[in-house]
Write a protein that holds these residues in place. Structure first.
Motif, PDB file in Angstrom:
ATOM      1  N   PRO A 221       5.225  -3.079  -0.519  1.00 55.29           N
ATOM      2  CA  PRO A 221       3.906  -3.485  -0.009  1.00 55.29           C
ATOM      3  C   PRO A 221       2.830  -3.362  -1.090  1.00 55.29           C
ATOM      4  O   PRO A 221       2.616  -2.279  -1.633  1.00 55.29           O
ATOM      5  CB  PRO A 221       3.647  -2.516   1.149  1.00 55.29           C
ATOM      6  CG  PRO A 221       4.507  -1.323   0.850  1.00 55.29           C
ATOM      7  CD  PRO A 221       5.701  -1.836   0.127  1.00 55.29           C
ATOM      8  N   THR A 222       2.190  -4.475  -1.409  1.00 55.99           N
ATOM      9  CA  THR A 222       1.182  -4.485  -2.474  1.00 55.99           C
ATOM     10  C   THR A 222      -0.112  -5.091  -1.967  1.00 55.99           C
ATOM     11  O   THR A 222      -0.147  -5.758  -0.931  1.00 55.99           O
ATOM     12  CB  THR A 222       1.669  -5.288  -3.692  1.00 55.99           C
ATOM     13  OG1 THR A 222       1.908  -6.641  -3.300  1.00 55.99           O
ATOM     14  CG2 THR A 222       2.937  -4.691  -4.285  1.00 55.99           C
TER      15      THR A 222
ATOM     16  N   ARG B  34      -6.664   0.993  -0.786  1.00 57.28           N
ATOM     17  CA  ARG B  34      -5.378   0.300  -0.657  1.00 57.28           C
ATOM     18  C   ARG B  34      -4.260   1.281  -0.332  1.00 57.28           C
ATOM     19  O   ARG B  34      -3.366   0.973   0.455  1.00 57.28           O
ATOM     20  CB  ARG B  34      -5.088  -0.495  -1.931  1.00 57.28           C
ATOM     21  CG  ARG B  34      -5.869  -1.824  -1.932  1.00 57.28           C
ATOM     22  CD  ARG B  34      -6.403  -2.146  -3.297  1.00 57.28           C
ATOM     23  NE  ARG B  34      -7.094  -3.446  -3.305  1.00 57.28           N
ATOM     24  CZ  ARG B  34      -8.413  -3.589  -3.147  1.00 57.28           C
ATOM     25  NH1 ARG B  34      -9.173  -2.525  -2.908  1.00 57.28           N
ATOM     26  NH2 ARG B  34      -8.972  -4.779  -3.202  1.00 57.28           N
TER      27      ARG B  34
ATOM     28  N   GLN C 108      -4.108   1.910   3.265  1.00 61.36           N
ATOM     29  CA  GLN C 108      -3.471   0.829   4.025  1.00 61.36           C
ATOM     30  C   GLN C 108      -1.956   0.816   3.838  1.00 61.36           C
ATOM     31  O   GLN C 108      -1.269  -0.075   4.353  1.00 61.36           O
ATOM     32  CB  GLN C 108      -4.035  -0.516   3.571  1.00 61.36           C
ATOM     33  CG  GLN C 108      -5.534  -0.668   3.816  1.00 61.36           C
ATOM     34  CD  GLN C 108      -6.112  -1.872   3.090  1.00 61.36           C
ATOM     35  OE1 GLN C 108      -5.439  -2.530   2.292  1.00 61.36           O
ATOM     36  NE2 GLN C 108      -7.381  -2.168   3.361  1.00 61.36           N
TER      37      GLN C 108
ATOM     38  N   ARG D 262       8.857  -8.163  -4.354  1.00 64.79           N
ATOM     39  CA  ARG D 262       9.154  -8.478  -2.951  1.00 64.79           C
ATOM     40  C   ARG D 262       9.844  -7.298  -2.271  1.00 64.79           C
ATOM     41  O   ARG D 262      10.816  -6.740  -2.766  1.00 64.79           O
ATOM     42  CB  ARG D 262      10.042  -9.721  -2.881  1.00 64.79           C
ATOM     43  CG  ARG D 262      10.323 -10.198  -1.462  1.00 64.79           C
ATOM     44  CD  ARG D 262      11.006 -11.556  -1.487  1.00 64.79           C
ATOM     45  NE  ARG D 262      10.092 -12.591  -1.982  1.00 64.79           N
ATOM     46  CZ  ARG D 262      10.484 -13.814  -2.347  1.00 64.79           C
ATOM     47  NH1 ARG D 262      11.771 -14.130  -2.286  1.00 64.79           N
ATOM     48  NH2 ARG D 262       9.604 -14.695  -2.765  1.00 64.79           N
TER      49      ARG D 262
ATOM     50  N   ARG E  60      -0.460   0.415   0.899  1.00 68.45           N
ATOM     51  CA  ARG E  60      -0.138  -0.611  -0.098  1.00 68.45           C
ATOM     52  C   ARG E  60      -0.375  -0.087  -1.515  1.00 68.45           C
ATOM     53  O   ARG E  60      -1.220   0.773  -1.730  1.00 68.45           O
ATOM     54  CB  ARG E  60      -0.961  -1.876   0.145  1.00 68.45           C
ATOM     55  CG  ARG E  60      -0.647  -2.503   1.496  1.00 68.45           C
ATOM     56  CD  ARG E  60      -1.320  -3.846   1.700  1.00 68.45           C
ATOM     57  NE  ARG E  60      -0.843  -4.461   2.936  1.00 68.45           N
ATOM     58  CZ  ARG E  60       0.251  -5.183   3.039  1.00 68.45           C
ATOM     59  NH1 ARG E  60       0.987  -5.409   1.953  1.00 68.45           N
ATOM     60  NH2 ARG E  60       0.631  -5.696   4.191  1.00 68.45           N
TER      61      ARG E  60
ATOM     62  N   SER F 287       3.281  -9.770  -7.178  1.00 71.97           N
ATOM     63  CA  SER F 287       3.701  -9.379  -5.823  1.00 71.97           C
ATOM     64  C   SER F 287       5.018 -10.018  -5.441  1.00 71.97           C
ATOM     65  O   SER F 287       5.852  -9.385  -4.766  1.00 71.97           O
ATOM     66  CB  SER F 287       2.609  -9.751  -4.817  1.00 71.97           C
ATOM     67  OG  SER F 287       1.456  -8.953  -5.015  1.00 71.97           O
TER      68      SER F 287
END
Length: 419
Positions: free
Chosen positions: A162-163, A183, A186, A159, A188, A155
């Motif tokens: 979104p993970t 996920r 969301q 940067r 991500r 992760s």
């Protein structure tokens, strides 16, 4: 599972070749999007037919992030427009423009399933952290040539993207597709833990189950899992080129990995000629003054410290020098950057994979008929180059066993003596 058409993207040539073999489909490796006609707009797009695969080396690892992202965007637009299954190969040590390229790759998709483990090379992911032989990546010296510290997690390497972590218990829990979908809901992209090829098989199957608007991104290990899913039995092998023992075999070692020294030693032990070149020699001496014309098996390597800031310039100079003398030589090229620069200098724009000699060492055929073996610089045991040479030149002798010292014979082992 029926075979589909696959477009795979890699940021360097050795990774592209590794991916092409792993996917188990009839494949073509294209050196750079423009050379293969991969354009999102205007003109035809040379994408694979059903059951085939095109792997594009975007040659983007050393590009500025914005340029790397643009190359991914162009290739993805072409692949998505033609309804192909998309796969993005990433470095198992998390090197390159990982965040910029992933963001570009994710654009327009419901989500990207990320799996950066490579169990066959001892590289696993636990708690979202890459481990090398059980040691966290950031606690190793694997990034010594990068000029900056490695990321502490997948992760962190991503940067800005979104993970969300998918721990090993969920990967193996029997409802992975639902967990991935949650996920995505969301906003991500799931980063999946994996320690074995079986874990990667579960990840590939769950991602595929979710449909074509879900993309996969990972190492050659995930590519191999997709290959097992799409083609349970490998396709027919490409006919091997005729043996050409009369051709010189030119081995170019452009990696700074310490293991390269032992690999070269195994070759010289069976009579290979070794030409070490320092950075000063390459950058200052005319090519005509460098005695690197291949005879039999010849190994050309870089010696001495190499600054990360000048590595690309140095590899380009090495490639130019090699191309001037390569002629009809068969080639063994270690390091993706080295391989790409040499083939660019020779005007070779496509390769057809033939076989894998050992993990990561891929034997391909160039349009001019020569054999080309590519291998990541960080791969291979001490006998890697010898195994490659013997695959191309079966007559290569085996190293002689060490002779016993007549003055100081080896002591005999007594019962109970520690081995």
């Amino acid at each position: 599972m029926s075979r589909g058409r696959v477009l795979a993207l890699a940021d360097d040539l050795s990774g592209a070749a590794e991916t092409a073999i792993a996917l188990r489909l009839p494949s073509r490796i294209v050196l750079g999007a423009s050379s293969g006609g991969l354009r999102a707009e205007g003109g035809s797009v040379a994408l694979p037919a059903t059951g085939d695969c095109v792997v594009v080396d975007l040659d983007s690892r050393q590009l500025p992030p914005t340029h790397a992202a643009r190359s991914v965007q162009t290739a993805v637009a072409a692949g998505a427009f033609h309804g192909g299954l998309l796969f993005k190969k990433v470095d198992s040590l998390l090197r390159g423009n990982l965040a910029a390229e992933t963001a570009a790759y994710a654009a327009g998709a419901r989500g990207v399933v990320i799996a950066s483990a490579l169990p066959v090379a001892g590289r696993t992911v636990r708690g979202g952290v890459v481990h090398l032989g059980g040691v966290p990546l950031h606690a190793t010296d694997a990034w010594r040539a990068e000029g900056r510290p490695p990321p502490r997690s997948v992760s962190q390497a991503l940067r800005g993207v979104p993970t969300a972590l998918v721990p090993l218990s969920v990967v193996r829990g029997g409802a992975l597709a639902d967990a991935l979908d949650a996920r995505f809901a969301q906003g991500r992209h799931p980063v999946c833990d994996a320690e074995t090829d079986e874990d990667l098989d579960l990840i590939a199957a769950a991602a595929h189950e979710l449909g074509p608007d879900v993309r996969t991104l990972g190492t050659g290990g995930l590519a191999a899992a997709l290959g097992r899913l799409l083609a349970p039995a490998p396709g027919p092998a490409v006919p091997r080129p005729r043996d050409t023992p009369d051709r010189p075999l030119l081995v170019v070692v452009g990696t700074a990995e310490p293991t390269a020294v032992a690999q070269i030693a195994h070759l010289t032990a069976v009579g290979a000629r070794h030409v070490p070149l320092s950075a000063d020699e390459l950058m200052s001496a005319p090519t005509s003054r460098l005695d690197i014309t291949p005879i039999g098996i010849t190994v050309v390597s870089l010696t001495g410290p190499v600054s990360p800031a000048s590595s690309r310039e140095l590899v380009t100079a090495l490639a130019s020098a090699v191309a001037d003398v390569a002629g009809g030589s068969d080639l063994v090229l270690t390091g993706g950057e080295t391989a790409r620069r040499v083939l660019d200098a020779l005007g070779i724009t496509q390769l057809r994979p033939v076989a894998q000699i050992h993990h990561g060492a891929v034997h391909s055929r160039a349009p001019d008929g020569r054999c080309v073996v590519t291998r990541p610089g960080s791969y291979g045991e001490a006998d890697s180059l010898l195994r490659i040479a013997r695959a191309l030149r079966p007559e290569t002798p085996h190293p002689e066993p060490p002779h016993p010292d007549p003055v100081h014979p080896a002591p005999s082992r007594l019962r109970g003596e520690a081995l």
